[in-house]
Design a protein around this motif. Sequence first.
Motif, PDB file in Angstrom:
ATOM      1  N   LEU A  41      41.663  51.237  50.173  1.00  0.00           N
ATOM      2  CA  LEU A  41      42.005  50.215  49.328  1.00  0.00           C
ATOM      3  C   LEU A  41      41.860  50.529  47.898  1.00  0.00           C
ATOM      4  CD1 LEU A  41      43.519  48.004  50.629  1.00  0.00           C
ATOM      5  CD2 LEU A  41      41.820  46.201  49.944  1.00  0.00           C
ATOM      6  N   GLN A  78      41.612  44.415  43.722  1.00  0.00           N
ATOM      7  CA  GLN A  78      42.091  43.342  44.330  1.00  0.00           C
ATOM      8  C   GLN A  78      41.541  42.025  44.373  1.00  0.00           C
ATOM      9  OE1 GLN A  78      45.465  43.897  47.019  1.00  0.00           O
ATOM     10  NE2 GLN A  78      45.383  46.237  46.850  1.00  0.00           N
ATOM     11  N   GLU A  79      40.444  41.635  43.662  1.00  0.00           N
ATOM     12  CA  GLU A  79      39.683  40.544  43.787  1.00  0.00           C
ATOM     13  C   GLU A  79      40.459  39.312  43.310  1.00  0.00           C
ATOM     14  OE1 GLU A  79      37.010  37.510  42.312  1.00  0.00           O
ATOM     15  OE2 GLU A  79      38.334  38.569  41.415  1.00  0.00           O
ATOM     16  N   GLY A 117      42.615  37.600  46.002  1.00  0.00           N
ATOM     17  CA  GLY A 117      42.115  37.280  47.446  1.00  0.00           C
ATOM     18  C   GLY A 117      40.930  37.924  47.710  1.00  0.00           C
ATOM     19  N   THR A 118      40.155  38.537  46.735  1.00  0.00           N
ATOM     20  CA  THR A 118      38.914  39.413  47.033  1.00  0.00           C
ATOM     21  C   THR A 118      39.008  40.238  48.165  1.00  0.00           C
ATOM     22  OG1 THR A 118      37.907  37.371  48.536  1.00  0.00           O
ATOM     23  CG2 THR A 118      37.314  37.398  46.434  1.00  0.00           C
ATOM     24  N   ARG A 119      40.222  40.926  48.001  1.00  0.00           N
ATOM     25  CA  ARG A 119      40.721  41.779  49.331  1.00  0.00           C
ATOM     26  C   ARG A 119      39.826  43.285  49.349  1.00  0.00           C
ATOM     27  NH1 ARG A 119      47.126  41.265  47.955  1.00  0.00           N
ATOM     28  NH2 ARG A 119      47.269  39.075  48.503  1.00  0.00           N
ATOM     29  N   LYS A 176      36.209  42.878  50.649  1.00  0.00           N
ATOM     30  CA  LYS A 176      36.275  42.764  52.179  1.00  0.00           C
ATOM     31  C   LYS A 176      36.225  43.928  53.142  1.00  0.00           C
ATOM     32  CE  LYS A 176      39.137  38.462  52.155  1.00  0.00           C
ATOM     33  NZ  LYS A 176      40.213  37.821  52.381  1.00  0.00           N
ATOM     34  N   SER A 184      33.369  36.968  50.128  1.00  0.00           N
ATOM     35  CA  SER A 184      33.868  37.960  51.277  1.00  0.00           C
ATOM     36  C   SER A 184      32.678  38.707  51.790  1.00  0.00           C
ATOM     37  CB  SER A 184      35.199  38.738  50.706  1.00  0.00           C
ATOM     38  OG  SER A 184      34.660  39.426  49.846  1.00  0.00           O
TER      39      SER A 184
END
Length: 332
Positions: free
Chosen positions: A41, A193-194, A197-199, A202, A282
């Motif tokens: 990611l 990507q925070e 959606g805090t991706r 995660k 997350s």
Amino acid sequence: MKNLIKKLVESYGPSGDEEQIREIIKAEIKDEVDNIETDALGNLIALKEGKKDKKVMLAAHMDEIGLIANHIDEDGFIRFDRVGGISPYMLLGARVLFNGETPGVIDKEGQLDDIKKLNYDKLYIDIGATNKEEAEEKVTLGDTASYYREFQDLGTRVTAKSLDDRIGCVTLIETLKEIDTPEYDTYFVFTTQEEVGTRGSKVAAYNIEPDLGLAVDVTLTGDMPEAKRMSVSLGEGPAIKVKDRSVLADPKVKNLLIDLAKENELPYQLEVLKYGGTDAGSMQLTKDGVLAGAVSIPCRYVHSPSEMVDIDDVENSVKLLAALLDNEISFL
């Protein structure tokens, strides 16, 4: 530190397009850590090995809020959507940069008799093109843009775009350089990507499986004229998170940070944030749960082209995190 802040905040990196900022951070820290890697990611994960095999994860997000092109009309004007939380009121007259290289200016259709009616459907970006074909030579659908604004040194305070959360990245970098051998294996994670959606955090936390997770991010302040009530001010020290919409900080983590601040005679504040979230949320929900909290840097004008922080707060945040990593933690 100001030179590092300037380098990071003036770099391009909306959510999903963090490659440029990631490479800058990687070059800054690669000689200071025992291992460094990039996951699928795009998270940059740097390990500093400790004396004990418990795992501490510190996370600051590299990405900034941005815009994404979704239509180019026959006259070369670009329509767009947001990437992350940007109010349309912040965009009138703003300059933006597509792909880190193509500047544009934002304006609205016609005349508005009521500013409350302003929305994204009324806004467009002008990159100086005279027609669709000329515009498409520089910008294509799906290209992202960020604010185009220089870093300004105001003395003790600085202002720039993307201090959310490049100032957290600076804090992690400076902390990393302060620590020779931490008490525990410490993962300095610069997440992606925070803002959408805090991706990144995660997947990073799922992979690392930390015993303790701390987000390092900005928080709102209540020290401006007629500001919303918020008991956080610039220059009063790092804010130790109690809660936000994504997390209730573990009391053990919160109290540990308070105790360390007192023991080291560092100023601190407590953060109860009504809106927004951080990577702490997350991390806390990873697998069967993680002890989580956050150290927040007070920031005025968050998600605007001219965010503002106090350098003393950044330096004291570094000292607080260094104290955390240098000491044994009783509940780990």
